[in-house]
Design a protein around this motif. Structure first.
Motif, PDB file in Angstrom:
ATOM      1  N   VAL A 163       5.464  13.032   3.415  1.00 27.41           N
ATOM      2  CA  VAL A 163       5.630  13.668   5.085  1.00 27.41           C
ATOM      3  C   VAL A 163       4.639  14.421   5.061  1.00 27.41           C
ATOM      4  CG1 VAL A 163       8.090  13.544   5.347  1.00 27.41           C
ATOM      5  CG2 VAL A 163       7.632  15.220   4.081  1.00 27.41           C
ATOM      6  N   ALA A 164       4.000  14.225   3.965  1.00 30.95           N
ATOM      7  CA  ALA A 164       2.415  15.406   3.833  1.00 30.95           C
ATOM      8  C   ALA A 164       1.683  14.907   5.376  1.00 30.95           C
ATOM      9  CB  ALA A 164       1.891  15.687   2.628  1.00 30.95           C
ATOM     10  N   PRO A 165       1.335  14.163   5.961  1.00 30.00           N
ATOM     11  CA  PRO A 165       1.021  14.376   6.631  1.00 30.00           C
ATOM     12  C   PRO A 165       1.116  15.091   8.292  1.00 30.00           C
ATOM     13  CG  PRO A 165       0.931  12.274   6.120  1.00 30.00           C
ATOM     14  CD  PRO A 165       1.593  12.888   5.644  1.00 30.00           C
ATOM     15  N   ILE A 166       2.799  15.004   7.998  1.00 33.00           N
ATOM     16  CA  ILE A 166       3.169  16.230   9.145  1.00 33.00           C
ATOM     17  C   ILE A 166       2.591  17.393   8.891  1.00 33.00           C
ATOM     18  CG2 ILE A 166       5.336  16.775   9.592  1.00 33.00           C
ATOM     19  CD1 ILE A 166       6.174  14.537   8.789  1.00 33.00           C
ATOM     20  N   PHE A 167       2.370  17.806   7.814  1.00 37.38           N
ATOM     21  CA  PHE A 167       1.706  18.997   8.160  1.00 37.38           C
ATOM     22  C   PHE A 167       0.741  19.702   8.887  1.00 37.38           C
ATOM     23  CE2 PHE A 167      -0.860  22.408   4.705  1.00 37.38           C
ATOM     24  CZ  PHE A 167      -0.292  23.307   5.082  1.00 37.38           C
ATOM     25  N   ALA A 168       0.013  18.745   8.657  1.00 34.33           N
ATOM     26  CA  ALA A 168      -1.749  19.034   9.867  1.00 34.33           C
ATOM     27  C   ALA A 168      -0.744  18.773  11.215  1.00 34.33           C
ATOM     28  CB  ALA A 168      -1.921  17.421  10.160  1.00 34.33           C
ATOM     29  N   GLY A 169       0.398  18.730  11.627  1.00 33.95           N
ATOM     30  CA  GLY A 169       0.961  19.503  13.234  1.00 33.95           C
ATOM     31  C   GLY A 169       2.107  19.673  12.856  1.00 33.95           C
ATOM     32  N   ILE A 170       2.761  20.177  11.991  1.00 30.26           N
ATOM     33  CA  ILE A 170       3.601  21.363  11.944  1.00 30.26           C
ATOM     34  C   ILE A 170       2.599  22.309  11.216  1.00 30.26           C
ATOM     35  CG2 ILE A 170       6.323  21.577  11.640  1.00 30.26           C
ATOM     36  CD1 ILE A 170       6.736  18.981  12.914  1.00 30.26           C
ATOM     37  N   PRO A 190       0.853  -0.988   0.183  1.00 29.72           N
ATOM     38  CA  PRO A 190      -0.384   0.295  -0.171  1.00 29.72           C
ATOM     39  C   PRO A 190       0.875   1.358  -0.210  1.00 29.72           C
ATOM     40  CG  PRO A 190      -0.338  -1.135   2.374  1.00 29.72           C
ATOM     41  CD  PRO A 190       1.421  -2.394   1.012  1.00 29.72           C
ATOM     42  N   GLU A 191       0.403   2.209  -0.130  1.00 27.64           N
ATOM     43  CA  GLU A 191       1.070   3.011   0.145  1.00 27.64           C
ATOM     44  C   GLU A 191       1.190   4.455   0.881  1.00 27.64           C
ATOM     45  OE1 GLU A 191       1.481   6.436  -3.497  1.00 27.64           O
ATOM     46  OE2 GLU A 191       0.149   8.110  -1.726  1.00 27.64           O
ATOM     47  N   PHE A 192       2.130   3.916   2.188  1.00 25.18           N
ATOM     48  CA  PHE A 192       2.070   4.746   3.087  1.00 25.18           C
ATOM     49  C   PHE A 192       3.231   6.181   3.162  1.00 25.18           C
ATOM     50  CE2 PHE A 192       2.581  -0.463   4.098  1.00 25.18           C
ATOM     51  CZ  PHE A 192       1.414  -0.208   5.419  1.00 25.18           C
ATOM     52  N   ASN A 193       3.274   6.766   3.952  1.00 28.35           N
ATOM     53  CA  ASN A 193       3.940   7.612   4.878  1.00 28.35           C
ATOM     54  C   ASN A 193       5.305   7.487   5.493  1.00 28.35           C
ATOM     55  OD1 ASN A 193       0.957   8.493   6.057  1.00 28.35           O
ATOM     56  ND2 ASN A 193       2.710   7.835   7.173  1.00 28.35           N
ATOM     57  N   CYS A 194       5.740   8.080   5.354  1.00 30.33           N
ATOM     58  CA  CYS A 194       7.428   7.887   6.067  1.00 30.33           C
ATOM     59  C   CYS A 194       6.774   7.577   8.044  1.00 30.33           C
ATOM     60  CB  CYS A 194       7.328   9.602   6.050  1.00 30.33           C
ATOM     61  SG  CYS A 194       9.115   9.622   8.092  1.00 30.33           S
ATOM     62  N   GLN A 224      13.983  19.622   5.305  1.00 26.09           N
ATOM     63  CA  GLN A 224      14.671  18.768   6.354  1.00 26.09           C
ATOM     64  C   GLN A 224      14.172  18.058   6.366  1.00 26.09           C
ATOM     65  OE1 GLN A 224      15.666  20.704  10.202  1.00 26.09           O
ATOM     66  NE2 GLN A 224      17.503  18.943  10.945  1.00 26.09           N
ATOM     67  N   ILE A 225      12.443  18.458   6.831  1.00 28.35           N
ATOM     68  CA  ILE A 225      11.698  16.963   7.461  1.00 28.35           C
ATOM     69  C   ILE A 225      11.179  16.602   6.041  1.00 28.35           C
ATOM     70  CG2 ILE A 225       9.172  16.930   7.761  1.00 28.35           C
ATOM     71  CD1 ILE A 225       9.524  19.029   9.310  1.00 28.35           C
ATOM     72  N   CYS A 226      11.457  17.067   4.609  1.00 30.50           N
ATOM     73  CA  CYS A 226      11.675  15.844   3.367  1.00 30.50           C
ATOM     74  C   CYS A 226      12.923  15.158   3.907  1.00 30.50           C
ATOM     75  CB  CYS A 226      11.899  16.569   2.175  1.00 30.50           C
ATOM     76  SG  CYS A 226      12.422  15.916   0.439  1.00 30.50           S
ATOM     77  N   ALA A 247     -11.682  18.578  -3.569  1.00 25.93           N
ATOM     78  CA  ALA A 247     -12.344  17.884  -2.617  1.00 25.93           C
ATOM     79  C   ALA A 247     -11.192  17.004  -1.608  1.00 25.93           C
ATOM     80  CB  ALA A 247     -12.473  16.286  -3.652  1.00 25.93           C
ATOM     81  N   SER A 248      -9.725  17.685  -2.663  1.00 24.12           N
ATOM     82  CA  SER A 248      -8.862  17.165  -1.595  1.00 24.12           C
ATOM     83  C   SER A 248      -8.364  18.228  -0.191  1.00 24.12           C
ATOM     84  CB  SER A 248      -7.835  16.475  -2.836  1.00 24.12           C
ATOM     85  OG  SER A 248      -6.532  16.999  -1.851  1.00 24.12           O
ATOM     86  N   ARG A 249      -7.960  17.325   0.158  1.00 23.42           N
ATOM     87  CA  ARG A 249      -7.360  18.841   1.503  1.00 23.42           C
ATOM     88  C   ARG A 249      -6.146  19.244   0.686  1.00 23.42           C
ATOM     89  NH1 ARG A 249      -6.465  17.036   7.219  1.00 23.42           N
ATOM     90  NH2 ARG A 249      -5.234  15.310   5.511  1.00 23.42           N
ATOM     91  N   ILE A 250      -5.633  18.408   0.355  1.00 19.57           N
ATOM     92  CA  ILE A 250      -3.771  18.745   0.387  1.00 19.57           C
ATOM     93  C   ILE A 250      -4.239  20.040  -0.923  1.00 19.57           C
ATOM     94  CG2 ILE A 250      -1.719  18.794  -0.422  1.00 19.57           C
ATOM     95  CD1 ILE A 250      -2.024  15.887   1.441  1.00 19.57           C
ATOM     96  N   LEU A 251      -4.444  19.137  -2.493  1.00 21.63           N
ATOM     97  CA  LEU A 251      -5.165  20.741  -3.458  1.00 21.63           C
ATOM     98  C   LEU A 251      -5.238  21.426  -2.221  1.00 21.63           C
ATOM     99  CD1 LEU A 251      -5.596  18.000  -6.002  1.00 21.63           C
ATOM    100  CD2 LEU A 251      -3.989  18.656  -5.490  1.00 21.63           C
ATOM    101  N   LYS A 252      -6.807  21.980  -2.331  1.00 25.93           N
ATOM    102  CA  LYS A 252      -6.929  22.766  -1.857  1.00 25.93           C
ATOM    103  C   LYS A 252      -6.623  23.813  -1.058  1.00 25.93           C
ATOM    104  CE  LYS A 252     -12.007  24.015   0.832  1.00 25.93           C
ATOM    105  NZ  LYS A 252     -12.748  22.840   1.787  1.00 25.93           N
TER     106      LYS A 252
END
Lengths: 280, 556
Positions: B346-353, A36-40, B389-391, B146-151
């Motif tokens: 690492v995009a989900p991190i964006f919700a935290g940082i 599946p496409e996981f994240n870091c 760096q987070i990348c 529709a996409s949170r990130i695209l938005k």
């Protein structure tokens, strides 16, 4: 049971052969897995933000949970990071609720059903040494291997529950299946230095060098690792150092898998050198 | 006349714009500064690379990529079918309209001797292609909402591009609809094309016929539709109109539009809505043409180029002019489609940082602004470096980029460049001085917050370290302490001292010691601690706290 293969971020570009060799070995041992496409895993932000780190891990678990799978990763840092996150999320219900609230934005939820497991555990516990040795067709003879354990899989033992943190045996037992011998070496359980590569490059280099010279002192022909980060660290030290190899490469060659899928050309050990131990 | 002048003006602006946009491909620089390549030298390298590719077997790979990637966009289809539908509909529909309709004199008439914009299949096809574009635009809008990130990453440039295309398409359909119901247009068609003489036959029968079968409107006129008149009208129609006019119902989008406008046909004709819409339509097209180099539309040039250049093979490993050229060109090839950010590991991190530069598409556009010399505040720069760096350089964005941009190469080059400029990732966190006079550090934490409260916020509690009885097992087990030549000087405080200092409430001392950033996180100390003190975990907490304190830039 089908597993969710988690390559981790450093495989696709920096350690491609670890991915291909691991998958080749798993396939020929009959281990079912999907990708599946996981994240870091969250390792990249663990120093900076607890919640961001937990969110990353929790999201991966949520993805695995959707397929009712456990996660298997060949990277010990990914393994340790996600195992730690799971431990925290299971202990701290406040944090768990907070993380789940963040996940809810994309209709995901962490429940704690799926586990994360390291490649070595899957090989040792699910497949088993007997089954693996049935696949080994070309044993090594007289090859001395220094097994490098990797910190994040081993410790803290109460959290990761990988093996005995003071005298682990799982890696050596898997290496012996290939016919290779294992050496006992002083810095067997110590750090490769990779985590300090950015913040203290000098200390990082010193740790790696001490580690390698310890392996050399023990008379090992090569260091064997089962972690993307450790492997990248060993690969980064100058050519004078001891050759290093990834476990699926070592095992794969003895199973007669193609050199192409094992990516032997991308490690410091030449195939000829390994073949010499097989021919002997 | 307005049409011709605006057209030439738009062409001129477009050409000048293209020159202005292409020139930086040979001057913008992403990567560490080295004794420079001049613009001319880089241009020379680029031409040499092109010639070398054309006269080698690689040209076949490029030709294949032209069909496979540029025209058919199979690489998008494989990764995201909906995105392919969106892009291919807009691309194919618009290109077809451009050739068939906008360039009808140059293309359609040359290819098809019987071409007439009002006969089939051209009338039907024009509507079909227009509909394709509209469907594509609809999907584009839907996706971006529709996409949170695209938005999050949608910018004015994206909205302008979509809006301009919408104006062109809608004005086109409405124009055709307005013409269907316009008595004036009907009259001029009769006069100018049919060759029939109104004096001899009168116009009622043909009007009646067209009102009945061709959707025409003649407000205020009472047109009888008796069988005789209709028969007469049919004859006239066959004689004068049919050979170059299909039934407007074939314009399956414009015709329904004309039905909506039908009740207001009289008013619309009195203001000559068809003329107004014609102006709107062609001016919108010309604005698009003039703005092409300055808007997202420029990707129609840069993106195929990026795909073709990268299909020729990877650039040389070392830092060469070719690499610099490629990176600069790729900055323009980005369409900000957001694929990289949607899949970023690492995009989900964006919700935290809260740092938008975690997202690859945002970081790329920041790098573009940087290389263009746009001023940035130190805070912005730090955020960009932190995003880099987070990348994790996981390579996914590069693999997925529909424009074929070698993002990985850009990230690594930018990282090297920032390091050279002194923006190394570590520089921000690691304190440059440690106050050895610890007596003044007691009970203190930068700012006025209570140490225990601050620690609790990073999940470190008093009971986590209060068990320490200073046996030094942690320090003895630490490989970093062991590897250091002079541990106290290199690390400021040793692990057991850290625990002790915490118990004494010496917040500043623990946070400014290099120990926390020199911890290899190997957990040997924690594993060996006879008191169960979670030393490594506490170090993680302290790093989190130090990060929060260093993070004084205002979040975006």
């Amino acid at each position: 049971m089908t597993l969710a293969f988690f390559p981790g971020c450093k495989i696709p570009y920096f350690c491609f052969h670890y991915g291909t060799s691991t998958k080749a070995v798993l396939k020929s041992l009959g281990v079912d897995f999907v990708e599946p496409e996981f994240n870091c895993c969250g390792y990249s932000v663990r120093n900076f933000d607890l919640k961001a780190f937990l969110l990353q891990s929790a999201r991966n678990f949520a993805i695995a949970e959707q397929g009712g799978m456990d996660i298997v990763t060949p990277c010990k840092c990914c393994f340790g990071t996600m195992a730690h996150a799971r431990h925290i999320l299971d202990e701290n219900h406040g944090l768990r609720a907070e993380i789940n609230q963040m996940l809810a934005a994309e209709n995901r939820k962490y429940t704690g059903v799926s586990r994360v497991r390291h490649l070595l555990s899957v090989l040792a516990e699910d497949v088993g040494a007997a089954q693996i040795s049935a696949h080994v067709r070309r044993s090594y003879h007289g090859m001395k291997v220094a097994a490098h354990y990797g910190c994040h899989a081993l410790r803290p033992s109460s959290v990761v529950q990988f093996d005995n943190p003071f005298s682990p045996t799982i890696f050596e037992s898997l290496i012996r299946v290939t016919g290779a011998e294992c050496v006992d070496w002083e810095k067997r359980l110590e750090c490769c230095g990779q985590p300090l590569a950015e913040s203290s490059p000098e200390l990082s280099r010193r740790l790696a060098e001490r580690k390698i010279s310890s392996a050399l002192d023990s008379g090992a022909d090569l260091i064997c690792s089962a972690c993307t980060y450790c492997q990248n660290k060993f690969a980064a030290v100058p050519e004078t150092a001891i050759p290093n190899i990834l476990y699926p490469q070592l095992l794969g060659l003895s199973m007669g898998l193609s050199g192409r899928s094992l990516g032997l050309e991308r490690t410091s050990v030449t195939r000829e050198k390994l073949e010499r131990f097989i021919a002997a | 006349m307005i049409f011709t002048y605006t057209f030439y003006a738009a062409c001129l602006v477009c050409l000048v714009g293209i020159f202005c946009k292409v020139r930086p491909w040979f001057s913008y620089r992403i990567g560490p500064q080295k004794p420079g390549f001049s613009v001319w030298r880089r241009l020379g390298y680029a031409l040499r690379a092109v010639v070398r590719t054309v006269f080698s077997s690689r040209i076949f790979r490029v030709a294949f990529s032209l069909i496979y990637d540029v025209l058919l966009q199979v690489h998008i289809l494989r990764k995201d079918p909906l995105r392919w539908v969106m892009h291919f509909f807009i691309f194919a529909g618009f290109m077809a309209l451009l050739l068939l309709h906008a360039l009808e004199d140059q293309v359609s008439r040359e290819l098809f001797s019987a071409y007439h914009s009002t006969v089939n299949p051209f009338m039907f096809l024009r509507n079909l292609f227009g509909l394709l574009v509209l469907i594509g635009l609809g999907i584009a809008i839907y996706r971006r909402r529709a996409s949170r990130i695209l938005k999050r990453i949608t910018t004015r440039a994206d909205r302008i591009a979509i809006a301009l295309l919408l104006v062109i398409m809608f004005s086109g359909f409405l124009l055709e609809g307005a013409k269907i119901i316009s008595p004036s247009v009907f009259g001029s068609m009769l006069r100018n094309y049919s060759g029939y003489s109104m004096e001899a036959e009168g116009s009622d029968p043909i009007k009646s016929y067209w009102q009945a079968y061709y959707g025409a409107a003649f407000p205020g006129e009472d047109l009888p539709e008796t069988p005789k008149i209709m028969e007469q009208g049919k004859d006239m129609h066959v004689n004068y109109c049919a050979y170059c006019h299909a039934r407007p119902q074939w314009a399956f989008v414009s015709y329904p539009a004309s039905r909506v406008m039908y009740p207001a046909a009289g008013f619309l004709d009195s203001v000559r809505m068809d003329v107004i819409l014609w102006y709107v339509h062609f001016l919108a097209c010309f604005i698009g043409l003039a703005l092409l180099p300055f808007t997202k539309f420029f990707h129609v040039i840069a993106t195929p180029l990026s795909l073709l250049v990268n299909s020729a093979g990877p650039p040389a490993r070392e830092e060469t002019a070719d690499r610099l050229n490629r990176r600069a060109m790729e900055l323009d090839a980005c369409t900000s489609c957001g694929t990289c950010s949607v899949h970023c590991s690492v995009a989900p991190i964006f919700a935290g940082i809260e740092n938008r530069y975690i997202l690859p598409s945002e970081r790329l556009s920041a790098l573009k602004k940087l290389s263009a010399g746009n001023p940035m505040t130190p805070g912005q720069l730090e955020q960009i470096v932190e995003g880099g760096q987070i990348c994790t350089k996981c390579y996914r964005c590069t693999r997925l980029c529909p424009a074929g941009i070698d993002l990985q190469d850009i990230w690594l080059a930018a990282e090297a460049q920032f390091a050279q400029q002194g923006y190394s990732p570590a520089a921000r966190w690691i304190p440059d001085s440690f106050d050895r006079d610890l007596s003044s550090a007691q009970q203190k934490l930068s700012g006025d917050t209570d140490l225990l409260d601050s620690l609790a916020a990073v999940a470190v509690h008093q009971e986590d370290f209060s068990g320490c009885f200073k046996c030094k097992t942690c320090t003895n087990a630490c490989p970093v302490v062991d590897a250091a030549d002079d541990p106290l000087r290199e690390l400021d405080l040793l692990p057991h001292q850290m625990m002790h200092a915490l118990s004494l409430g010496m917040g500043d001392a623990v946070l400014s010691s290099r120990m926390i950033w020199s911890c290899a996180t190997c957990y040997l100390c924690q594993e060996h601690c006879p008191q169960g003190v979670r030393i490594t975990d506490i170090f993680y907490g302290l790093k989190n706290l130090a990060y929060r304190q260093a993070n004084r830039y205002s979040p975006n």
